[in-house]
Motif scaffolding. Structure first.
Motif, PDB file in Angstrom:
ATOM      1  N   GLU A  41      -6.567  20.360  -0.581  1.00  0.00           N
ATOM      2  CA  GLU A  41      -5.804  19.449  -1.417  1.00  0.00           C
ATOM      3  C   GLU A  41      -4.225  19.553  -1.432  1.00  0.00           C
ATOM      4  OE1 GLU A  41      -6.474  17.228  -4.024  1.00  0.00           O
ATOM      5  OE2 GLU A  41      -8.376  17.009  -2.786  1.00  0.00           O
ATOM      6  N   ALA A  42      -3.907  20.778  -0.982  1.00  0.00           N
ATOM      7  CA  ALA A  42      -2.476  21.204  -0.685  1.00  0.00           C
ATOM      8  C   ALA A  42      -2.286  20.199   0.720  1.00  0.00           C
ATOM      9  CB  ALA A  42      -2.126  22.339  -0.556  1.00  0.00           C
ATOM     10  N   GLY A  43      -2.894  20.088   1.606  1.00  0.00           N
ATOM     11  CA  GLY A  43      -2.768  19.367   2.815  1.00  0.00           C
ATOM     12  C   GLY A  43      -2.588  17.850   2.459  1.00  0.00           C
ATOM     13  N   ASN A  44      -3.421  17.293   1.439  1.00  0.00           N
ATOM     14  CA  ASN A  44      -3.353  15.933   1.494  1.00  0.00           C
ATOM     15  C   ASN A  44      -2.112  15.441   0.391  1.00  0.00           C
ATOM     16  OD1 ASN A  44      -4.360  16.034  -1.236  1.00  0.00           O
ATOM     17  ND2 ASN A  44      -6.594  15.648  -0.275  1.00  0.00           N
ATOM     18  N   ASN A  45      -1.799  16.353  -0.454  1.00  0.00           N
ATOM     19  CA  ASN A  45      -0.691  16.092  -1.279  1.00  0.00           C
ATOM     20  C   ASN A  45       0.465  16.286  -0.865  1.00  0.00           C
ATOM     21  OD1 ASN A  45      -2.856  15.727  -3.654  1.00  0.00           O
ATOM     22  ND2 ASN A  45      -0.971  15.118  -4.797  1.00  0.00           N
ATOM     23  N   GLY A  46       0.538  17.023   0.129  1.00  0.00           N
ATOM     24  CA  GLY A  46       1.902  17.717   0.702  1.00  0.00           C
ATOM     25  C   GLY A  46       2.384  16.184   1.637  1.00  0.00           C
ATOM     26  N   VAL A  47       1.412  15.326   1.926  1.00  0.00           N
ATOM     27  CA  VAL A  47       1.933  14.283   2.654  1.00  0.00           C
ATOM     28  C   VAL A  47       2.408  13.215   1.772  1.00  0.00           C
ATOM     29  CG1 VAL A  47       0.949  12.283   3.896  1.00  0.00           C
ATOM     30  CG2 VAL A  47      -0.028  14.467   4.355  1.00  0.00           C
ATOM     31  N   ALA A  48       2.004  13.259   0.454  1.00  0.00           N
ATOM     32  CA  ALA A  48       2.590  12.085  -0.310  1.00  0.00           C
ATOM     33  C   ALA A  48       3.897  11.882  -0.552  1.00  0.00           C
ATOM     34  CB  ALA A  48       1.740  12.267  -1.871  1.00  0.00           C
ATOM     35  N   GLY A  49       4.942  12.994  -0.616  1.00  0.00           N
ATOM     36  CA  GLY A  49       6.088  12.946  -0.587  1.00  0.00           C
ATOM     37  C   GLY A  49       6.913  12.595   0.675  1.00  0.00           C
ATOM     38  N   ALA A  50       6.207  13.297   1.682  1.00  0.00           N
ATOM     39  CA  ALA A  50       6.965  13.322   2.909  1.00  0.00           C
ATOM     40  C   ALA A  50       6.895  12.015   3.509  1.00  0.00           C
ATOM     41  CB  ALA A  50       6.238  14.293   3.881  1.00  0.00           C
ATOM     42  N   THR A  51       5.684  11.242   3.248  1.00  0.00           N
ATOM     43  CA  THR A  51       5.646   9.792   3.936  1.00  0.00           C
ATOM     44  C   THR A  51       6.762   8.954   3.729  1.00  0.00           C
ATOM     45  OG1 THR A  51       4.207   9.179   2.259  1.00  0.00           O
ATOM     46  CG2 THR A  51       3.169   9.455   4.551  1.00  0.00           C
ATOM     47  N   LEU A  52       7.564   9.377   2.656  1.00  0.00           N
ATOM     48  CA  LEU A  52       8.659   8.625   2.009  1.00  0.00           C
ATOM     49  C   LEU A  52       9.992   8.853   2.999  1.00  0.00           C
ATOM     50  CD1 LEU A  52       8.219   8.815  -1.838  1.00  0.00           C
ATOM     51  CD2 LEU A  52       7.511   6.967  -0.211  1.00  0.00           C
ATOM     52  N   ILE A  53       9.846   9.959   3.680  1.00  0.00           N
ATOM     53  CA  ILE A  53      10.821  10.334   4.724  1.00  0.00           C
ATOM     54  C   ILE A  53      11.371   9.335   5.510  1.00  0.00           C
ATOM     55  CG2 ILE A  53      11.932  12.006   6.100  1.00  0.00           C
ATOM     56  CD1 ILE A  53      10.347  14.219   4.565  1.00  0.00           C
ATOM     57  N   PRO A  54      10.331   9.054   6.443  1.00  0.00           N
ATOM     58  CA  PRO A  54      10.427   7.699   7.367  1.00  0.00           C
ATOM     59  C   PRO A  54      10.915   6.425   6.716  1.00  0.00           C
ATOM     60  CG  PRO A  54       8.312   8.433   7.634  1.00  0.00           C
ATOM     61  CD  PRO A  54       8.603   9.612   6.671  1.00  0.00           C
ATOM     62  N   LEU A  55      10.154   6.431   5.662  1.00  0.00           N
ATOM     63  CA  LEU A  55      10.256   5.173   4.878  1.00  0.00           C
ATOM     64  C   LEU A  55      11.864   4.748   4.345  1.00  0.00           C
ATOM     65  CD1 LEU A  55       8.871   2.613   3.425  1.00  0.00           C
ATOM     66  CD2 LEU A  55       8.736   3.931   1.420  1.00  0.00           C
ATOM     67  N   LEU A  56      12.259   6.069   3.789  1.00  0.00           N
ATOM     68  CA  LEU A  56      13.789   5.829   3.290  1.00  0.00           C
ATOM     69  C   LEU A  56      14.830   6.051   4.456  1.00  0.00           C
ATOM     70  CD1 LEU A  56      13.148   7.650  -0.327  1.00  0.00           C
ATOM     71  CD2 LEU A  56      13.244   5.483   0.029  1.00  0.00           C
ATOM     72  N   ALA A  57      14.521   7.233   5.134  1.00  0.00           N
ATOM     73  CA  ALA A  57      15.520   7.441   6.215  1.00  0.00           C
ATOM     74  C   ALA A  57      15.806   6.425   7.446  1.00  0.00           C
ATOM     75  CB  ALA A  57      15.215   8.766   6.635  1.00  0.00           C
ATOM     76  N   LEU A  58      14.188   5.850   7.625  1.00  0.00           N
ATOM     77  CA  LEU A  58      14.384   4.855   8.878  1.00  0.00           C
ATOM     78  C   LEU A  58      14.132   3.581   8.547  1.00  0.00           C
ATOM     79  CD1 LEU A  58      12.522   7.610  11.178  1.00  0.00           C
ATOM     80  CD2 LEU A  58      15.039   6.957  11.340  1.00  0.00           C
ATOM     81  N   GLY A  59      13.386   3.259   7.316  1.00  0.00           N
ATOM     82  CA  GLY A  59      12.719   1.953   7.027  1.00  0.00           C
ATOM     83  C   GLY A  59      11.652   1.721   7.785  1.00  0.00           C
ATOM     84  N   VAL A  60      10.767   2.857   8.238  1.00  0.00           N
ATOM     85  CA  VAL A  60       9.626   2.929   8.810  1.00  0.00           C
ATOM     86  C   VAL A  60       8.328   3.348   8.111  1.00  0.00           C
ATOM     87  CG1 VAL A  60       8.377   4.021  10.957  1.00  0.00           C
ATOM     88  CG2 VAL A  60      10.539   3.040  11.240  1.00  0.00           C
ATOM     89  N   PRO A  61       7.533   2.570   7.842  1.00  0.00           N
ATOM     90  CA  PRO A  61       6.387   3.461   6.904  1.00  0.00           C
ATOM     91  C   PRO A  61       5.599   4.127   7.570  1.00  0.00           C
ATOM     92  CG  PRO A  61       5.711   0.946   7.712  1.00  0.00           C
ATOM     93  CD  PRO A  61       7.204   1.264   8.306  1.00  0.00           C
ATOM     94  N   GLY A  62       5.293   5.506   6.750  1.00  0.00           N
ATOM     95  CA  GLY A  62       4.530   6.434   7.603  1.00  0.00           C
ATOM     96  C   GLY A  62       3.031   6.309   7.687  1.00  0.00           C
ATOM     97  N   ASP A  63       2.174   5.416   6.689  1.00  0.00           N
ATOM     98  CA  ASP A  63       0.744   5.431   6.699  1.00  0.00           C
ATOM     99  C   ASP A  63       0.724   3.866   6.057  1.00  0.00           C
ATOM    100  OD1 ASP A  63       1.452   6.015   3.910  1.00  0.00           O
ATOM    101  OD2 ASP A  63       0.059   7.631   3.785  1.00  0.00           O
ATOM    102  N   VAL A  64      -0.667   3.743   5.675  1.00  0.00           N
ATOM    103  CA  VAL A  64      -0.984   2.229   5.205  1.00  0.00           C
ATOM    104  C   VAL A  64      -0.285   2.279   3.802  1.00  0.00           C
ATOM    105  CG1 VAL A  64      -2.881   0.759   4.536  1.00  0.00           C
ATOM    106  CG2 VAL A  64      -3.171   2.779   6.450  1.00  0.00           C
TER     107      VAL A  64
END
Lengths: 324, 501
Positions: B304-327
């Motif tokens: 559960e830590a592994g999957n929720n750890g992704v939830a904020g971090a996928t916004l890193i490429p989204l906000l910083a680069l404009g690249v979506p991290g996953d679906v």
């Protein structure tokens, strides 16, 4: 007629009878979007859904049926009953490029009746600023040196054929051997590939590149339209003397199965005229770089056929047809 | 603008009832959506998207982010209670969550899932806020060769989730790899194993395979032997998670969160591999490793830590680069664009209020997740009390409905049942299902990145050794393989496992 009376009896007994039951549409219309949520087709479809809904007066049920570069959703509509209750948001990839490239595609253009094309997106080519390339001439010169690659959202996508067509128009005699295609799993990944240096350039819809260009992460080299595209500080195909590239644009349209009755097609013509005149819709679409151009069925068909034939010729000339 | 000014600007944007309400409602919708088998977090976000069109940009985006976070956690509820992952990200939670429920510790497993999710969520959000720029530039240095080595290393997880027999695990993984090859060839665009059926051209639907593999065998087993469960009604047991549990698992939770942040910040991986990697690392280093897969609370915490750890971090490429991290972030970027916002470096200059508004909202979302999650657990844990003969048919209906709704395609329902038989046979012959799933997820990534690397280099394999990142993952892979071989040799010689590192 018997069935209709039976249906009316049911409706009355359920207390749902309306005066309009005999006229199309008497129930919600299923709208198939053959690409994933959040993509160009999806955004376009969902933006027009609201004004269209008002024009139709019945709910439109939007469903993303994805897979195989739009083929899965297209097949779903191809096989649907031609009663106007299952319609498709067709796109350049699924209905111009794919039919031109793929011999094994389970459908052809003749399997659909287009009621309209309502949106045109310019195509733009771009490179990373780190590449040191600033113009199309420099890119072509680099091709001669070797090692130039381009990314796309997959074999048979608009991005794939766009890069090949642009190279071919600019005098690269055999783009398939002089450059390398690095396919990705989607449009976003294709742009990322240029961003991180995996590929040298890509050509795709200007709307997909707009934010990268505004952020100065990618440098636009050209747009394929005759008119300049706002926000893209790049020459047009006309400026560069390549008017043949005007065919290379993205579009979104609406289609039904091939035996769609005339009265249904006529209805769609009326609805689309009302929907595309909506101020808010126009604002939203043009701010994303789209050109709203409502085509009637005849004009839409000509346009798609024209694109198909251009692509088909290119594919045949270069031996790009996929037979397997 | 100074940091304080930015925060103030953000606060003025989100400091209203509407924003927080949207976030709260989002988390609630996500949790419920994630908890329904077949209705994945992705679907919940996609279905919410049209409702955000009419909202203020920040309100709409907060709503979607809430659904995302809630959805990833919500998936763990059916994973634990009925062995049906609500969302692909929670497939690793099944491994220990369901055995715990069988032992009558459903409440404890759910509690740990919530605590681990919230902790990972906070860490992930903080990573986004503090290191977005740095992690984004790091993520950009991941090209196909780097991806290839990362996935290669990730595939070594299979050894960790194979259970008692590595051979059976490998067989299962091979089957997964084989089924993953169905669809269109990436480089040539030709059909592979589609048998001329257009439904197969897009490959087998992931949700259909997932649910078929895990939920349907339970149902088939029940049909085969309808009275097996009578008399063994499981109780909820002493079902509170204790602080001692949390403290014991804390290391795994933090490690899992960082794995999530790391994998989340690289576009293209997603939450499911992250959960598996976190699980496998926790198992490798845990004192209770023999108990993993049999109902170890630390296993639930790690996945559960592994999957929720992704939830904020996928916004890193989204906000910083404009690249979506996953679906899911691909859908969220659509929401940004509909509102005329263009994620990327310029957004940090032009729309700094929105960026900081999102940051504030994200921090609050972890707190909301805790509240909504607590309520949801209380509501859903009674599922464990429902007699199986009522529960199982209801689950079947939900599965069919959910799988159909993913793509509105009846073919997917057929795939689900076919996979159900495969899963049933696998259970009967003690072939573990987890390696199958991991291979099904990672196999295509491995293949695609390998072929892209070869295209880039003109088939020169040296490209797979370019740069320090590839070397790092090669090294990790070699170390892990050596450790697996050593453990195997020891097991054969009969030396207890606990002695070695």
């Amino acid at each position: 007629m018997k069935f209709k009376t039976f249906g009316a009896a049911c409706a009355v007994s359920l207390g749902l009878a309306t005066t309009a039951f005999a006229e199309y549409p008497e129930r919600p219309i299923n709208m198939v979007i053959p690409y994933g949520a959040g993509g160009a087709t999806d955004i376009s479809a969902r933006t027009i859904a609201e004004p269209l809904n008002n024009a139709v007066g019945r709910p439109l049920v939007m469903a993303n049926v994805t897979g195989a570069g739009g083929a899965t959703g297209s097949v779903a509509v191809q096989n649907a009953k031609a009663d106007g209750y299952t319609m498709l948001f067709a796109r350049v990839g699924s209905h111009s490029v794919n039919p031109a490239m793929k011999a094994t595609l389970p459908y052809t253009l003749e399997d659909f009746r287009f009621v309209t094309v309502y949106e045109i997106n310019p195509v733009a080519c771009a490179v990373s600023p780190n590449s040191g390339i600033t113009s199309m001439d420099e890119l072509i010169a680099r091709v001669a040196e070797g090692g130039v690659t381009y990314s796309s959202s997959g074999v048979g996508s608009l991005l794939h054929i766009a890069a090949v067509m642009v190279l071919s128009e600019f005098g690269v005699t055999d783009p398939l051997t002089q450059t390398t295609h690095i396919p990705q799993k989607g449009g976003g990944a294709a742009a990322t590939a240029v961003l991180n240096g995996t590929a040298t350039f890509l050509c795709t819809n200007s709307s997909a590149l707009a934010s990268f260009v505004a952020n100065k992460q990618l440098v636009p080299l050209m747009v394929t339209t005759a008119e300049p595209v706002p926000g893209f500080d790049a020459p047009t195909a006309a400026d560069l003397g390549k008017p043949a590239l005007h065919q290379l644009v993205g579009w979104t349209g609406i289609a039904g199965p091939d035996d769609l009755p005339d009265d249904v097609a006529d209805k769609w013509g009326e609805w689309m005229a009302t929907a595309t005149a909506d101020e808010e819709f126009l604002d939203k679409m043009t701010s994303r770089g789209s050109v709203i151009e409502l085509m009637d069925p005849v004009r839409a068909n000509e346009f798609i056929q024209g694109q198909y034939e251009t692509f088909r010729k290119l594919v045949d000339d270069l031996g790009m047809r996929i037979e397997g | 603008m100074s940091f304080m000014d930015s925060i103030a600007a953000g606060l003025s944007l989100v400091g209203n009832v509407e924003s927080f309400l949207a976030l709260f409602v989002g988390v609630a919708i996500g949790t419920i959506g994630g908890a329904i088998p077949g209705m994945s977090a992705t679907m919940a976000v996609a279905l919410t998207l049209p409702f955000t069109f009419a909202m203020q940009p920040i309100t709409g985006i907060l709503l979607l982010l809430g659904v995302y976070k809630g959805g990833i956690f919500g998936g763990s509820i059916p994973a634990i209670l009925i062995k049906t992952p609500g969302t692909p990200a929670s497939s690793a939670t099944i491994l220990d969550g369901y055995p715990m429920a069988e032992k009558g510790e459903a409440g404890r497993a759910l509690g740990m899932a919530l605590w681990a999710s919230c902790t990972a969520d906070v860490i992930s959000n903080l990573a986004l806020i503090l290191f977005a720029g740095w992690l984004a530039s790091f993520a950009l240095s991941f090209g196909p060769p780097e991806f290839f080595t990362l996935i290669l290393f990730s595939l070594t997880i299979i050894a960790g989730v194979s259970g008692t027999s590595l051979l059976r695990g490998a067989l299962s993984a091979l089957l997964g790899l084989l089924l993953a090859t169905i669809g269109l060839d990436l480089v040539y665009g030709t059909n592979r194993f589609t048998f001329g059926d257009p439904n197969m051209m897009g490959g087998l639907n992931f949700i259909a395979v997932l649910i078929g593999l895990f939920a349907i065998p339970e149902i088939l087993a029940m049909v085969w032997n309808p009275t097996a469960h009578v008399g063994t009604a499981r109780s909820l047991g002493n079902n509170r998670v204790t602080f001692a549990d949390y403290r014991r698992c804390f290391k795994s939770i933090v490690r899992g969160s960082f794995i999530g942040v790391f994998l989340g910040s690289i576009p293209g991986i997603g939450a499911a591999p992250s959960a598996f990697l976190s699980y496998s690392e926790a198992r490798r280093t845990s004192k209770n490793r023999d108990n993993f897969g049999k109902g170890e609370v630390e296993g639930v915490a790690a996945s559960e830590a592994g999957n929720n750890g992704v939830a904020g971090a996928t916004l890193i490429p989204l906000l910083a680069l404009g690249v979506p991290g996953d679906v899911i972030t691909a859908i969220i970027i659509g929401a940004f664009m509909i509102h005329g916002l263009q994620p990327g470096p310029m957004m940090f200059i032009l729309n700094v209020d929105i960026i900081y508004g999102l940051f504030i909202g994200l921090i609050v979302s972890s707190f909301f997740l805790f509240i909504v999650g607590t309520v949801a657990i209380r509501g859903f844990k009674y599922v464990a009390d429902i007699p199986k003969r009522i529960l199982i048919p209801a689950v079947l209906v939900l599965c069919i409905y959910g799988v159909f709704a993913v793509n509105n395609n009846i073919f997917d329902v057929g795939v689900m049942f076919a996979m159900g038989w495969v899963g049933y046979l696998m259970v009967r012959y003690q072939v573990p299902a987890a390696p199958f799933l991991i291979a099904f997820i990672l196999g295509p990534l491995l293949e695609d990145n390998f072929r892209q690397s070869m295209l880039m280099s003109g088939s020169d394999p040296l490209i797979l050794f370019r740069g320090p990142i590839t070397w790092f993952f090669w090294l990790l892979t070699v170390i892990t393989v050596i450790a697996i071989v050593r453990a195997g040799v020891r097991a054969v010689r009969g030396i207890p496992l606990g002695g070695g590192p």
